[in-house]
Design an enzyme around this catalytic site. Sequence first.
Site, PDB file in Angstrom:
ATOM      1  CG  ASP A  63      -1.685  -1.289   1.467  1.00 33.76           C
ATOM      2  OD1 ASP A  63      -2.334  -1.986   0.271  1.00 33.76           O
ATOM      3  OD2 ASP A  63      -2.227  -1.501   2.469  1.00 33.76           O
ATOM      4  CD  GLU A 239      -9.400  -1.490  -1.587  1.00 32.32           C
ATOM      5  OE1 GLU A 239      -9.836  -1.574  -0.669  1.00 32.32           O
ATOM      6  OE2 GLU A 239      -8.938  -2.510  -2.400  1.00 32.32           O
TER       7      GLU A 239
END
Length: 569
Positions: A63, A239
Amino acid sequence: MKKNQVSLITALLALFFFTGSNAQKNVPIFSSVVYEGNDDVYKEHPLEPDEFYNPILQGTYPDPAIARKGDDYYLVVSSFAMFPGVPIFHSNDLVNWTQIGHVLDRKSQLKVHDTGISAGIYAPDIRYNPYNDTFYMIVTQFAGGFGNMVVKTKDPKEGWSDPIKLDFQGIDPAIFFDDDGKAYVVHNDAPNAGEELYQGHRVIKIWEYDLEEDQVIEGTDKIIVNGGVDLADKPIWIEAPHIYKNNGRYYLMCAEGGTGGWHSEVIFVSDDPLGPYEPAPSNPILTQRYFPKDRKNKVDWAGHADLVTGPDGRYYGVFLAIRPNEKDRVTTGREIFILPIDWSGEFPVFENGLVPMEPKLQMPEGVKNRTGEDGFFPNGNFTYTEKFSSENLDYRWIGLRGPREDFMEFTKNGLQINPFDVNIKEVKPTSTLFHRQQHKNFSFTTTMEYKPKSENDLAGITALQNEKFNYVFGITQKDDKHYVILERTEDGFSEILASKEISIKDKLQLKVEADGDDYKFSFALNAGEFQSLGGTVSGDILSTNVAGGFTGTLLGLYATSANDAVPEK
């Protein structure tokens, strides 16, 4: 009292305190660790002088988000329940990286002491605001009652503020600073109540952000993407949003498809930061989902990206992806890759991000590959040796759910790990010092001094995917005899695979090694030859495919006074 009596009492008191603390605690001392990675892909693809390897960060560093101030680049990644949290890296060229610490390095910032390893810190975003000369790191913390939060600093090398809790739900927040000085926060959220259409249906929301109060402005929230690129296709898990401004227009980039085999990166555009946003006609702009599953040197699950302008004036994108082993299992976790961006048209596209990815990239013009030198993070195949000779322990060593400093101390003989009354299967801070597995083929060898005093004592190595899926390989005692023992825990059920009575006279060595999905554990006594224990065992429980969650395998120096792994008779 006579002088010799005082000396005798002092000596007895010293002996009492020694036997009452160190001896009763029965602490192991680790004098060295050698981690060696030896993957075939790097041997088959040696670097030319103008090349570097992808991924740029090997092992579980998922991430990514990246920010730039002048010639300085700062990259952050998720850390879940690892402590300290949010590793932060610095570079001047996007190729050579040093870890400068962690954003969340204090208990006041990070409260993950009672949560599973895949909870905690999710998807950080980092941005520099030139209007107040301040860096912001905004993130979701699934622990400690935090939720979404932000921390700030003038200089990422000098530490960060305590968290400010933000008043909105959802995950994956990101912050955007516009040219007019206004600020906005975007994030993933659930649809409005009663408007859920299918499993995995999510939305992207935006809020105006008050820089003086460090808070979203109540009532300004707005859904700017519903479901994804095309709601009729029932897209899942939109997302990881980021907003960029280019040529006067606003671009919203998101991950779509879930962080697995259908993962991708998609892009939208608007004339206003608050929308409406229209998807690009050629989405996705990055994915590896369309190619044969048996392709050589497979990179998969690509997505969750962020963009930045490089030192050469071009855009680059960092993102996560995985490199599974020969059984398509993921033990190294989600790693950080980089690709140049072609933004010559209306929408950015990852160059070679829509074809099977290669292990090497061309160096940006004027950059020299110095990975593994002068403190820069290593890349490709490498050997890392830790002698524990300095109290400034390398940042790659981490704890789980609590600070390293709570259980470790440096001695003249090496690193002492003071065991907690907690074992590796409990959802509590453990007395374990972890290093990430960074290769499919590796060895991790430690030299230690240790003589357990009871069945409750154990020290050695753990290979851990999470608290319910792991191996423990260590030294314990039963019936006044010492044993080396190998335990496998799968879905919370533990089994002793092998144990052997040993005689400890001097230092001993423990090793875990892997050849793809095959793992082996071995030991050496008193500078002798290594002996295998348990033979070849499967890496299945060390993969996210079997264990679930979002992390990769962690290799730990482990000590406990709550051992429940009992040797076979």
